[in-house]
Write a protein that holds these residues in place. Structure first.
Motif, PDB file in Angstrom:
ATOM      1  N   GLY A  18      -7.135  -0.890   5.147  1.00 47.80           N
ATOM      2  CA  GLY A  18      -6.797  -1.619   3.918  1.00 47.80           C
ATOM      3  C   GLY A  18      -7.810  -1.232   2.866  1.00 47.80           C
ATOM      4  N   GLY A  19      -7.396  -1.309   1.604  1.00 46.79           N
ATOM      5  CA  GLY A  19      -8.222  -0.810   0.515  1.00 46.79           C
ATOM      6  C   GLY A  19      -9.630  -1.380   0.471  1.00 46.79           C
ATOM      7  N   SER A  20      -9.761  -2.710   0.672  1.00 43.18           N
ATOM      8  CA  SER A  20     -11.089  -3.304   0.497  1.00 43.18           C
ATOM      9  C   SER A  20     -12.046  -2.818   1.591  1.00 43.18           C
ATOM     10  N   SER A 210       0.545   2.773   2.403  1.00 45.55           N
ATOM     11  CA  SER A 210       0.225   1.346   2.223  1.00 45.55           C
ATOM     12  C   SER A 210       0.315   0.591   3.535  1.00 45.55           C
ATOM     13  N   ASN A 211      -0.037  -0.708   3.441  1.00 44.03           N
ATOM     14  CA  ASN A 211       0.073  -1.576   4.619  1.00 44.03           C
ATOM     15  C   ASN A 211       1.476  -2.198   4.727  1.00 44.03           C
ATOM     16  N   LEU A 212       2.379  -1.813   3.835  1.00 46.58           N
ATOM     17  CA  LEU A 212       3.802  -2.237   3.859  1.00 46.58           C
ATOM     18  C   LEU A 212       4.020  -3.739   3.643  1.00 46.58           C
ATOM     19  N   ILE A 215       4.159  -7.366  -1.010  1.00 50.72           N
ATOM     20  CA  ILE A 215       3.720  -7.024  -2.372  1.00 50.72           C
ATOM     21  C   ILE A 215       3.913  -5.520  -2.682  1.00 50.72           C
ATOM     22  N   LYS A 216       4.012  -4.687  -1.654  1.00 46.76           N
ATOM     23  CA  LYS A 216       4.159  -3.225  -1.838  1.00 46.76           C
ATOM     24  C   LYS A 216       5.589  -2.831  -2.157  1.00 46.76           C
ATOM     25  N   ARG A 217       6.539  -3.757  -1.952  1.00 48.04           N
ATOM     26  CA  ARG A 217       7.962  -3.553  -2.294  1.00 48.04           C
ATOM     27  C   ARG A 217       8.550  -2.270  -1.697  1.00 48.04           C
ATOM     28  N   SER A 287      -4.567  -4.463  -7.870  1.00 50.73           N
ATOM     29  CA  SER A 287      -5.743  -4.671  -8.714  1.00 50.73           C
ATOM     30  C   SER A 287      -6.306  -3.333  -9.187  1.00 50.73           C
ATOM     31  N   PHE A 288      -6.121  -2.292  -8.398  1.00 50.96           N
ATOM     32  CA  PHE A 288      -6.648  -0.971  -8.737  1.00 50.96           C
ATOM     33  C   PHE A 288      -5.672   0.100  -8.232  1.00 50.96           C
ATOM     34  N   CYS A 289      -5.462   0.125  -6.929  1.00 49.73           N
ATOM     35  CA  CYS A 289      -4.568   1.042  -6.233  1.00 49.73           C
ATOM     36  C   CYS A 289      -5.296   2.326  -5.821  1.00 49.73           C
TER      37      CYS A 289
HETATM   38  O1  GMT Z   1      -3.194  -4.267  -0.880  1.00 52.41           O
HETATM   39  C1  GMT Z   1      -3.797  -3.524  -0.120  1.00 52.41           C
HETATM   40  O2  GMT Z   1      -3.483  -2.354   0.094  1.00 52.41           O
HETATM   41  C2  GMT Z   1      -4.984  -4.008   0.624  1.00 52.41           C
HETATM   42  C3  GMT Z   1      -5.933  -4.657  -0.315  1.00 52.41           C
HETATM   43  C4  GMT Z   1      -7.212  -4.973   0.424  1.00 52.41           C
HETATM   44  O3  GMT Z   1      -7.794  -5.960   0.054  1.00 52.41           O
HETATM   45  O4  GMT Z   1      -7.636  -4.318   1.340  1.00 52.41           O
HETATM   46  O5  GMT Z   1      -6.100  -3.814  -1.440  1.00 52.41           O
HETATM   47  C5  GMT Z   1      -6.682  -4.355  -2.591  1.00 52.41           C
HETATM   48  O6  GMT Z   1      -7.954  -3.722  -2.699  1.00 52.41           O
HETATM   49  C6  GMT Z   1      -7.905  -2.312  -2.944  1.00 52.41           C
HETATM   50  C7  GMT Z   1      -9.349  -1.791  -2.984  1.00 52.41           C
HETATM   51  O7  GMT Z   1     -10.075  -2.387  -4.014  1.00 52.41           O
HETATM   52  C8  GMT Z   1      -7.158  -2.039  -4.264  1.00 52.41           C
HETATM   53  O8  GMT Z   1      -7.099  -0.638  -4.480  1.00 52.41           O
HETATM   54  C9  GMT Z   1      -5.732  -2.603  -4.150  1.00 52.41           C
HETATM   55  O9  GMT Z   1      -5.086  -2.437  -5.402  1.00 52.41           O
HETATM   56  C10 GMT Z   1      -5.790  -4.090  -3.809  1.00 52.41           C
HETATM   57  N1  GMT Z   1      -4.432  -4.585  -3.533  1.00 52.41           N
HETATM   58  C11 GMT Z   1      -3.856  -5.484  -4.318  1.00 52.41           C
HETATM   59  O10 GMT Z   1      -4.360  -5.945  -5.321  1.00 52.41           O
HETATM   60  C12 GMT Z   1      -2.458  -5.865  -3.921  1.00 52.41           C
END
Ligand code: GMT
Length: 381
Positions: A18-20, A210-212, A215-217, A287-289
């Motif tokens: 996941g992104g974070s 993505s994690n599907l 919100i990812k539609r 929030s970023f992508c």
């Molecule tokens: O939505 C995801 O893919 C996972 C999520 C996470 O918390 O792991 O992603 C969020 O954090 C990423 C890293 O900062 C951002 O690039 C993603 O845009 C953000 N996802 C959302 O805001 C839905």
């Protein structure tokens, strides 16, 4: 100017794909490369964390089960581990990624420590911790409290900083520090990856990573691709962080079985970006992508919804194309334009890479975090 003292930094993140977690892991690796001592704390080893780096340690949180608990509790064992690592290693900074429940656990840990042992607490918001949980009555007040008590709060885009102030009604300053990506050379060539995927020479490879989650539609992604008239012109590669099984019926309904390629829970995604031509994002919110940025570093331009922080990553239509959220026809039109117009696509890919290299590298972003750490340490407790 005198060189700054290396710091002892604790990083808390989700270890899953996941992104974070990916961003937090990359940040820890980059901080260790810059001479800091880094301690990761989570319930599992983050999946991209190297096992052999002398300046990186991993401290697992042991989540006990108790017959009294209907639901397992993570917050308290995490807070105990955070207090323990902070005092055992003399942490200067505790940097938590994703507010829930990490920031709350950190605040509990602080209150277990003597004032002189307390590291400075930095909370980085990544998106759904504000946009989904922030407005949830069972979480919002706890998130707000944790943000007010953090020494510094950062958000990965200006959009997210504004949304946090609006949804959570927090007035404290929020530093915007964008995400970064440190590309590595893929293990195999573009051609080798395309061959492994079975992509023919003339086919344009679309990629979605993505994690599907809803919100990812994914429904919108499949609808948009199904609208592409020349079915022989493309293949869609989905790198799925979770099982793709719930979407298979829709793929069949839309007659896309021979167009869609799915790879599950891939550890190393870079070889796929380098094999791909267009990155697709259909989210209702981002929030970023990070996936758009990863694509940009591989000269892979994107077609995406114009939501959240995406316009801060793609600042003009020379680096990517954005359409209104939920509009499958417009998405299909833009994808089709980039499939047909190969020269425009390649030029856009080069511009995207240049933009990423001048705004979102580790060398630009990591020092912003370091400055924030030193700034907080310079303040009286
Ligand atoms: O939505 C995801 O893919 C996972 C999520 C996470 O918390 O792991 O992603 C969020 O954090 C990423 C890293 O900062 C951002 O690039 C993603 O845009 C953000 N996802 C959302 O805001 C839905």
């Amino acid at each position: 100017m005198l060189p700054k003292t290396p710091l002892k930094i604790g990083i808390v993140c989700y270890p899953t794909i996941g992104g974070s977690g990916i961003l937090a892991t990359s940040l820890g690796i980059e901080l260790a490369l810059r001479g800091h001592e880094v301690h990761f704390i989570s319930y599992e080893r983050p999946f991209r964390l190297p096992t052999d780096h002398p300046s990186i340690q991993f401290h697992p949180v042991d989540i006990g089960t108790h017959e009294l608990f209907k639901y397992p509790d993570y917050t308290l064992p995490l807070s105990v581990k955070l207090a323990e690592v902070s005092s055992d290693h003399g942490l200067d900074i505790l940097h938590v990624h994703y507010a829930v429940p990490h920031a709350t656990a950190a605040i509990i840990a602080m209150s277990m420590l003597e004032p002189s042992q307390r590291p400075r607490l930095v909370t980085t918001l990544h998106g759904t911790d504000t946009t989904l949980l922030g407005s949830h009555p069972a979480y919002g007040p706890a998130i707000r409290h944790a943000l007010e008590r953090s020494d510094a709060v950062t958000a990965v885009s200006s959009y997210l900083a504004r949304e946090t102030q609006r949804l959570l009604n927090v007035s404290r300053p929020i530093d915007v520090i964008y995400n970064f990506f440190a590309p590595t050379s893929p293990d195999r060539s573009r051609q080798e990856s395309r061959e492994e995927l079975g992509v023919a020479d003339g086919e344009t490879l679309l990629i979605h990573v993505s994690n599907l989650r809803p919100i990812k539609r994914i429904d919108l992604l499949l609808q948009a691709v199904a609208l592409l008239e020349d079915r022989a012109s493309f293949r869609l590669l989905i790198l799925a962080g979770e099982s793709f099984a719930p979407f298979e019926a829709e793929v069949r309904r839309l007659g896309l079985e021979d167009r869609v390629i799915v790879r599950d829970r891939i550890q190393s995604v870079e070889e796929y970006y380098s094999a791909a031509d267009i990155c697709l994002v259909t989210s209702d919110s981002e929030s970023f992508c990070l996936t758009i940025l990863e694509g940009m570093f591989h000269e892979c331009p994107s077609v995406s919804t114009r939501v959240g922080g995406i316009p801060e990553v793609i600042r003009s239509d020379s680096t990517g194309l954005m359409v209104d959220s939920g509009d499958a026809e417009s998405l299909a039109a833009q994808i089709s334009e980039l499939i047909v117009n190969r020269e425009r696509r390649q030029e856009m890919g080069r511009a995207a890479k240049l933009f990423a290299e001048t705004h979102f590298t580790a060398d630009i972003i990591v020092p912003a975090y370091e400055s924030l750490y030193y700034r907080e340490l310079a303040k009286p407790r």
